[in-house]
Scaffold this motif. Structure first.
Motif, PDB file in Angstrom:
ATOM      1  N   PHE A 128       0.833  -1.208   0.000  1.00  0.00           N
ATOM      2  CA  PHE A 128       0.000   0.000   0.000  1.00  0.00           C
ATOM      3  C   PHE A 128       0.866   1.255   0.000  1.00  0.00           C
ATOM      4  N   LEU A 129       1.913   1.277   0.839  1.00  0.00           N
ATOM      5  CA  LEU A 129       2.785   2.448   0.901  1.00  0.00           C
ATOM      6  C   LEU A 129       3.376   2.770  -0.471  1.00  0.00           C
ATOM      7  N   GLU A 130       3.869   1.749  -1.148  1.00  0.00           N
ATOM      8  CA  GLU A 130       4.490   1.975  -2.453  1.00  0.00           C
ATOM      9  C   GLU A 130       3.468   2.477  -3.467  1.00  0.00           C
ATOM     10  N   ASP A 131       2.302   1.852  -3.479  1.00  0.00           N
ATOM     11  CA  ASP A 131       1.272   2.242  -4.438  1.00  0.00           C
ATOM     12  C   ASP A 131       0.771   3.657  -4.160  1.00  0.00           C
ATOM     13  N   PHE A 132       0.554   3.964  -2.889  1.00  0.00           N
ATOM     14  CA  PHE A 132       0.065   5.298  -2.544  1.00  0.00           C
ATOM     15  C   PHE A 132       1.060   6.372  -2.978  1.00  0.00           C
ATOM     16  N   CYS A 133       2.329   6.160  -2.671  1.00  0.00           N
ATOM     17  CA  CYS A 133       3.340   7.173  -2.985  1.00  0.00           C
ATOM     18  C   CYS A 133       3.511   7.362  -4.490  1.00  0.00           C
ATOM     19  N   ALA A 134       3.237   6.316  -5.261  1.00  0.00           N
ATOM     20  CA  ALA A 134       3.314   6.439  -6.719  1.00  0.00           C
ATOM     21  C   ALA A 134       2.213   7.349  -7.253  1.00  0.00           C
ATOM     22  N   HIS A 135       1.076   7.387  -6.554  1.00  0.00           N
ATOM     23  CA  HIS A 135      -0.058   8.192  -7.008  1.00  0.00           C
ATOM     24  C   HIS A 135      -0.168   9.533  -6.274  1.00  0.00           C
ATOM     25  N   TRP A 136       0.304   9.571  -5.028  1.00  0.00           N
ATOM     26  CA  TRP A 136       0.220  10.782  -4.203  1.00  0.00           C
ATOM     27  C   TRP A 136       1.629  11.175  -3.739  1.00  0.00           C
ATOM     28  N   PRO A 137       2.454  11.724  -4.621  1.00  0.00           N
ATOM     29  CA  PRO A 137       3.838  12.075  -4.250  1.00  0.00           C
ATOM     30  C   PRO A 137       3.908  13.383  -3.460  1.00  0.00           C
ATOM     31  N   THR A 138       3.233  13.401  -2.317  1.00  0.00           N
ATOM     32  CA  THR A 138       3.146  14.640  -1.539  1.00  0.00           C
ATOM     33  C   THR A 138       4.433  14.966  -0.792  1.00  0.00           C
TER      34      THR A 138
END
Length: 347
Positions: free
Chosen positions: A98-108
């Protein structure tokens, strides 16, 4: 003999999702307690930034959590999303993935990147990883008041801080793989391990006088203080225990869990402390004034001021115990280490 303290250091973080990762944020506050000492605010390293930045905080945590001192850190933003999110987007129920996928879409965590830039499509691909504002995790239901991690733009929202903070959890995890991210790495951390937990200050903030701290400061203080107290009393071990039934615990290891929330949801009666500015509260056992003098008990002995009774006080800096009039408690300084007036005799 008292119970052995599990964590020698506790850290409370009141998070902020405002602006960018490099912005100096007044709402981002950190308090730290070492041993029995009361929590103190930790300021950012000397430099042009008056307040912490999200990047600076993550770097400081990586430096601080070097494994030398068992530490528990509480951060007040969501660490994961509801199961409905995983189901909608066809994601495996696995937090590291989840962390990897989230950061790929939400590079905040990127430079000059606001959460709203991802929301409006200027950066990243947030539209492909979205959730509904009415979706809540089981742990949010358990607290009875925590808002959804997708509930943006309302008072008390944690949505921005969650979307801004999750990439920094990945950053810390990569830099310090030995850290235990609770409960994703297991409900019962190994002895001696340092632990990072999701905190909800509302569960604990009313248990401690606010004194002259701002709301953001007090939330960070309350996290550090409760973790410190619970580590000493054994209550923290109970809070680490997996909720029942097993299906809830399994969901919690994907969605995350707010420490000290319970399942099934129950309405807890939590001790409230009247503002320290109200004279009646300053004589309550457990009250600590701004000079770190704590009321231990009412003695029943007469004081030396008009109609006053003696109270037993303890200094949290040097441990000295002495008597004082009830009317003096709110401003009392320690007679042993802080130049206060001599303590009154207790018999």
């Amino acid at each position: 003999m008292g119970q052995e303290r599990r964590f020698e250091r506790t850290i409370g973080v009141d998070y902020s999702g405002a602006e960018t990762a490099e912005a100096s944020l007044k709402g981002l506050r950190v308090y730290q307690a070492d041993g029995d000492a009361l929590p103190e605010e930790v300021l950012p390293p000397a430099g042009p930034k008056k307040y912490w930045t999200r990047r600076g905080l993550a770097e400081w945590l990586v430096e601080t959590l070097d494994g030398q001192v068992p530490t528990v850190v509480g951060i007040d933003h969501g660490f994961s999303f509801p199961m409905r999110y995983f189901e909608r987007h066809g994601l495996p129920p696995d937090w590291p993935a989840f962390l990897e996928d989230f950061c790929a879409h939400w590079p905040t965590d990127g430079k000059y990147t606001y959460v709203d830039f991802v929301r409006d499509g200027s950066v990243g691909n947030g539209a492909a990883r979205w959730g509904e504002r009415h979706w809540r995790r089981l742990t949010e239901e358990a607290t009875g008041s925590a808002k959804s991690v997708f509930h943006f733009d309302v008072q008390g929202s944690v949505a921005k801080s969650t979307h801004a903070g999750i990439p920094w959890l990945r950053y810390i995890r990569r830099a310090r793989p030995q850290l235990h991210f609770w409960p994703f790495d297991g409900w019962n951390p190994a002895s001696g391990a340092s632990v990072i937990i999701e905190a909800y200050p509302r569960l604990w903030s009313t248990a401690y006088p606010q004194d002259d701290r701002t709301t953001d400061q007090h939330d960070a203080y309350a996290i550090a203080r409760w973790l410190q107290d619970a580590s000493a009393t054994g209550e923290l071990e109970k809070a680490f225990a997996a909720p029942e039934p097993e299906s809830v615990a399994m969901t919690g290891q994907v969605e995350g869990w707010i420490l000290d929330s319970s399942w099934p949801p129950v309405k807890k009666q939590r001790r409230r402390v009247t503002s320290t500015k109200a004279p009646a509260s300053t004589t309550m056992p457990g009250y600590i004034n701004r000079n770190r003098q704590e009321v231990l008990s009412k003695t029943g002995l007469p004081g030396d001021d008009h109609n006053q009774v003696l109270y037993l006080l303890k200094c949290h800096t040097c441990g000295a115990r002495y008597g004082a009039n009830g009317s003096d408690i709110f401003q009392r300084r320690c007679p042993e280490c802080d130049g206060g007036r001599p303590g009154l005799g207790l018999g």
